[in-house]
Write a protein that holds these residues in place. Structure first.
Motif, short mmCIF file in Angstrom:
data_model
loop_
_atom_site.label_atom_id
_atom_site.label_comp_id
_atom_site.label_asym_id
_atom_site.label_seq_id
_atom_site.Cartn_x
_atom_site.Cartn_y
_atom_site.Cartn_z
N PRO A 169 0.76 -0.52 -0.37
CA PRO A 169 -0.34 0.32 0.01
C PRO A 169 0.75 1.32 0.51
O PRO A 169 1.92 1.20 0.48
N THR A 170 0.60 2.48 -1.04
CA THR A 170 1.17 3.62 -0.21
C THR A 170 1.34 3.60 1.23
O THR A 170 -0.09 3.84 1.20
N GLU A 171 1.82 4.83 0.61
CA GLU A 171 2.54 5.79 1.91
C GLU A 171 2.45 4.47 3.25
O GLU A 171 2.17 5.08 4.48
N THR A 172 2.66 3.93 2.63
CA THR A 172 3.58 3.19 4.29
C THR A 172 4.63 2.74 4.11
O THR A 172 5.36 2.84 2.39
N LEU A 194 -3.11 -5.16 7.73
CA LEU A 194 -2.34 -5.03 8.13
C LEU A 194 -0.90 -5.08 7.37
O LEU A 194 -0.22 -4.71 9.15
N LEU A 195 -0.81 -5.17 6.37
CA LEU A 195 0.61 -4.09 5.84
C LEU A 195 0.73 -2.29 6.78
O LEU A 195 1.69 -2.28 7.46
N ARG A 196 -0.75 -1.20 6.82
CA ARG A 196 -0.96 -0.30 6.96
C ARG A 196 -0.81 -0.27 8.97
O ARG A 196 -0.08 0.68 9.05
N TYR A 197 -0.83 -1.80 9.45
CA TYR A 197 -1.44 -1.23 11.05
C TYR A 197 -0.97 -2.74 11.47
O TYR A 197 -2.16 -3.76 11.52
#
Length: 186
Positions: free
Chosen positions: A44-47, A115-118
């Motif tokens: 994901p973008t911004e991660t 999951l990847l963001r948080y």
């Protein structure tokens, strides 16, 4: 008038996989089998995972959608809730709270990006990633980015795809699923 009987789960598998095949995701069926396939997944973008490309192995059990799919990352990822060696994913919505209301699009459009963001360092499969995230978040982010550059390139995902086509597929039948014993322990 005699009709062939089609089991609801088989129909649901076909519908869900067709939705995925018609989406923007790149999907490769294993031996034209809709119950086992690979999906190319982008961070994901911004991660710190942005720019990463992973090959995700998916197996749908006969009881799908009443039983959750098995999901595993084929190329390396540094994340508290993903086992670095096996690619197993620790995600409640897949492992414990799966519902027949969910489908494959939910997994790739919502669950995995979330999951990847948080990441949840309190329920780790990768203790090193969890400890680093909790104690030194900037070092965690740097290590995630290093893994993305080393292991999550388009070439790495392609190589993982090629390995499987050559018959070097690793055993992944339980990836993303936990046994009843483990669920009781949680």
């Amino acid at each position: 008038m005699c009709r062939s009987i089609r089991y609801p789960s088989k129909r649901r598998i076909e519908v869900d996989v067709m939705k995925l095949l018609m989406s923007d995701f790149e999907v490769n069926l294993v031996n034209d089998n809709m119950q086992e396939f690979y999906v190319r997944f982008y961070g994901p973008t911004e991660t710190p995972f942005a720019g990463g490309v992973w090959k995700i192995h998916v197996e749908l059990p006969e009881q799908y959608p009443f039983k959750s799919p098995s999901i595993g990352f084929m190329n390396k990822i540094f994340h508290p809730n993903i086992d670095e060696l096996s690619g197993s994913v620790c995600l409640d919505v897949i492992n414990q709270t799966w519902s027949p209301m969910f489908d494959m699009m939910n997994i790739f459009e919502v669950f995995l990006p979330q999951l990847l963001r948080y990441p949840n360092p309190n329920d780790p499969l990768n203790g090193e990633a969890a400890a680093l995230l909790m104690r030194h978040p900037s070092e965690y982010e740097a290590k995630v980015k290093e893994y993305v550059q080393r292991f999550a390139t388009k070439e790495a995902a392609d190589a993982a795809m090629d390995d499987d086509e050559d018959g070097n597929d690793e055993e992944m039948s339980d990836i993303g699923s936990i046994s009843d014993d483990e669920a009781m322990e949680s």
